[in-house]
Design an enzyme around this catalytic site. Structure first.
Site, PDB file in Angstrom:
ATOM      1  N   GLY A 387       0.839  -1.194   0.000  1.00 63.87           N
ATOM      2  CA  GLY A 387       0.000   0.000   0.000  1.00 63.87           C
ATOM      3  C   GLY A 387       0.868   1.235   0.000  1.00 63.87           C
ATOM      4  CE  LYS A 388       1.168   4.662  -5.282  1.00 59.39           C
ATOM      5  NZ  LYS A 388       2.064   4.987  -6.412  1.00 59.39           N
ATOM      6  CG  PHE A 391       1.595   7.462   4.808  1.00 57.53           C
ATOM      7  CD1 PHE A 391       2.403   6.361   4.987  1.00 57.53           C
ATOM      8  CD2 PHE A 391       0.322   7.282   4.286  1.00 57.53           C
ATOM      9  CE1 PHE A 391       1.957   5.093   4.649  1.00 57.53           C
ATOM     10  CE2 PHE A 391      -0.124   6.022   3.939  1.00 57.53           C
ATOM     11  CZ  PHE A 391       0.693   4.925   4.122  1.00 57.53           C
ATOM     12  CE  LYS A 409       2.157   4.169   8.512  1.00 53.59           C
ATOM     13  NZ  LYS A 409       1.084   4.379   9.513  1.00 53.59           N
ATOM     14  CG  ASP A 504      -8.235   6.724  10.695  1.00 53.03           C
ATOM     15  OD1 ASP A 504      -9.304   7.034  10.128  1.00 53.03           O
ATOM     16  OD2 ASP A 504      -7.179   6.499  10.080  1.00 53.03           O
TER      17      ASP A 504
END
Length: 707
Positions: A387-388, A391, A409, A504
């Site tokens: 994923g990207k 950030f 990460k 979140d």
């Protein structure tokens, strides 16, 4: 959710209108959606949304509100208007409902011509008993990932509201009058008076902000405190060379009479900035702030000496000679106790960082630190990108020594600094370090850094996230949704017991391990120290999940997590979001005002739980008041066994190997796994000491490495 129509326009027939001959070969249409309003002049229609220009044979969505109409205008390249018509959306929706949810009609246009329009009516998934109809249409609300937002951090200093700001042109600091260097968000700017400063000069601001300094409280403040009330004597001035405003820091534009110059101190300002300049004529704020700081430190030192003197002399006056004698004993040297290590922090000197001597540490820490200093990104093989975002990126990585797989990460330091998110990154690290204490939180093994990046080494959860799985099955059955909800409750309650508000919660942040148990991930939005009556007011979260108290600007606590939990449960059970809008403004209005629609087929216990979670008074919301574990929906859950993972999950993801990544989005997996490199000039100008306490090692990492 308000119902909406999916509308398509095609087959425009100009008819016999001679005015459009030649232009009707390739016409286009414009769609204006207008709202019915009452005004002093009577009833009228106002367009609030931008005009749409849908291509022929494509579709667009229009929400159905009372009094809303849709005006369709057909235009040509050289003709402003060929023909037009107006359609009332409510009447069109009624026609669709009478024809099994869809209709196809020829619209008669004015002055001539006609157009074929097809429309389909959507409300909720409950309006269709056959799920295959939705599968054929490909219509599901949860078809894309939704990013979180966070309001810019505001630094309140002397009534100023400073936020990190990108200056698109050369800018000078209004405190030290030096150039604000750097890229991206180089300094701070007040949202009220537009004063620009270095980040390092924020502690040197002595002038209060009122937005306007003329006859303001700021003048009274300095008059009473420092006896300073020196108004500037500004006069219009013609500058013959490039000059910068000494308040907002930007260039004075123009050929003549570009700005104002003080006759007394020579200060240069824009015309627009004159009313916002404080009465500090001839005062050097930087030197004044340094002098005040020196006076304050001297007073504190004198107060400390006086308090120590009183403390020493006090027992003599009470005449306790034996006690006084006992106070002269040499201090005891603490002996090391047997306490389980919670983690070790270390920092290897980075290039460009100051290398200062550090005090000696216990031998056990030195041994562990020597082992962990070798951990760097070169110790891992990056296999896939999972994923990207803005950030940074998340990678599937293999640790070379043990051939074990982790999720890494990687955050870009320049982005972290640009968004003023250094503290958020540190909070995420601290929360992840606590995650080992609970089975339903993502576990972190260590963190380390390079000159350009920050790295979180976490367990690799190859089951994918709930957003990925719900896109394939559209919604979860009751038993599966209940199981996930129960495990999420345990994770949330653990965080709340530690004084942490998550803020979140969403499908994207709930991962599955290979057995099918959930893991809460991504703690970048967390707020610490929220025990007791503590509250915060930061505007942040993913728009669909934001609680109404956040939208209203009220102070809040962990109540916002239970609202987000309600949205999460609604999406798992029904397959789409409970609140909708064409943009954030409409979405936030829906969250504040609308009641979610509950399908007829929804279980009574599930509906009751959702209703109690969607209470807009935070203190009355389930989870804040009452034990959510006792709700009838969870009557068959044994919470102790669930926390020990002794209950088999209702769904087990397909995992072929420890490094299987088939449960992640293909758009990311197809990209080459490599780090994004930041601007070298910006990195070299960065203060690396801001990340001095980032690196961390969890004892679990040592166990895995040494096993």
């Amino acid at each position: 959710m308000s119902p909406f129509l999916r509308i398509g326009l095609s087959n425009f027939d100009c008819g016999t209108c001679q005015a459009c001959q030649g232009e009707a070969v390739n016409p286009y249409c414009a769609v204006l959606v207008k709202e019915y309003v009452e005004s002093e002049n009577g009833q009228m229609y106002i367009q609030k949304k931008p005009t749409m220009y849908p291509p022929w044979d494509s579709t667009f969505d229009a929400h159905i509100n009372k009094g809303r109409v849709m005006q369709i205008i057909v235009k040509g390249k050289n003709v402003d208007l060929i023909s037009e018509t107006t359609v009332e959306l409510y009447s069109l929706a009624e026609r669709c409902r009478k024809n099994n949810g869809r209709t196809e009609i020829w619209l008669e246009l004015k002055p001539q011509g006609r157009m074929l329009m097809n429309a389909r009516y959507f409300l909720e998934m409950s309006d269709t008993k056959d799920m295959s109809e939705f599968e054929n249409e490909g219509f599901f609300a949860l078809h894309h990932r939704r990013g979180a937002i966070k309001q810019a951090k505001v630094h309140h200093v002397k009534c100023h509201e400073f936020t990190a700001t990108f200056f698109p042109q050369p800018t000078f600091c209004s405190v030290c009058h030096e150039f604000v260097w750097g890229l991206n968000k180089q300094g701070y700017q007040c949202r009220r008076c537009n004063a620009a400063i270095h980040k390092k000069c924020i502690d040197k601001v002595i002038a209060k902000c009122t937005g306007s300094a003329i006859n303001s409280r700021e003048t009274m403040f300095h008059k009473e405190r420092f006896k300073i009330d020196m108004p500037h004597r500004f006069k219009v001035y013609n500058y013959k060379s490039p000059t910068f405003c000494e308040h907002c820091g930007t260039l004075l534009w123009g050929l003549a009479r570009q700005g104002l110059k003080c006759d007394a101190c020579g200060m240069n300002v824009h015309h627009r900035c004159q009313t916002k300049v404080a009465n500090l004529c001839g005062i050097n704020q930087k030197l004044m702030a340094e002098a005040l700081a020196m006076i304050e430190s001297t007073q504190q030192a004198r107060t400390l000496r006086d308090s120590e003197h009183i403390f020493r002399e006090g027992p003599i006056e009470i005449s306790f000679p034996r006690s006084i004698k006992s106070e002269t004993r040499p201090p005891c040297v603490p002996t090391p106790g047997k306490s389980e290590p919670q983690g070790i922090c270390w920092e290897s000197p980075l290039d460009g960082a100051d290398k200062t001597a550090q005090p000696p540490e216990p031998e056990v820490n030195l041994q562990r630190a020597s082992l962990q200093l070798k951990l760097k990104i070169d110790d891992f093989i990056l296999h896939k990108m999972l994923g990207k975002g803005s950030f940074g990126k998340v990678f599937l990585a293999e640790f070379k020594r043990t051939k074990q797989f982790f999720a890494i990460k990687a955050l870009k330091k320049d982005v972290v600094l640009m968004d003023d998110d250094v503290e958020c990154t540190m909070v995420e690290k601290r929360v992840l370090s606590l995650a080992w204490e609970h089975p339903f939180l993502t576990h972190m093994f260590c963190t380390f850094q390079t000159k350009e990046n920050l790295f979180f080494v976490m367990e690799y959860l190859n089951g994918g996230d709930l957003m990925y799985h719900i896109q394939s099955c559209h919604k979860f059955d009751l038993s599966r949704a209940t199981f996930y909800a129960a495990e999420v409750i345990l994770g949330l309650q653990f965080l709340h017991s530690k004084g942490i508000v998550y803020r979140d919660l969403k499908l994207d942040n709930i991962l599955l391990d290979r057995d099918g148990h959930i893991k809460i991930a991504d703690f970048g939005m967390c707020k610490e120290n929220m025990l007791g009556d503590a509250k915060t007011n930061t505007f942040c979260g993913t728009p669909d999940y934001i609680a109404p108290e956040i939208l209203l600007g009220q102070k809040y606590n962990h109540s916002v997590d239970w609202w987000s939990f309600g949205v999460l449960l609604y999406e798992m059970l029904i397959g789409q979001s409970p609140f909708h809008g064409q943009d954030e403004e409409e979405l936030f209005h829906s969250i504040r005002m609308d009641n979610p629609f509950y399908p007829r087929w929804l279980e009574r216990e599930a509906k009751d739980l959702l209703v109690k979670l969607f209470v807009r008074e935070p203190e009355k919301r389930l989870g804040v008041r009452g034990d959510i574990r006792q709700h009838p929906l969870f009557r068959e859950i044994n919470w102790e066994e669930l926390e020990r993972k002794e209950i088999d999950p209702p769904f087990r993801p397909k995992v072929k190997s420890p490094y299987d990544c088939s449960n992640f989005d293909k758009e990311f997996l197809s990209e080459k796994p490599r780090l994004s490199f930041a601007d070298r000039a910006l990195i070299n100008s960065m203060d690396q000491n801001m990340f001095s306490n980032f690196s961390f090692i969890n004892p679990g990492m040592e166990t895995l490495i040494c096993s």
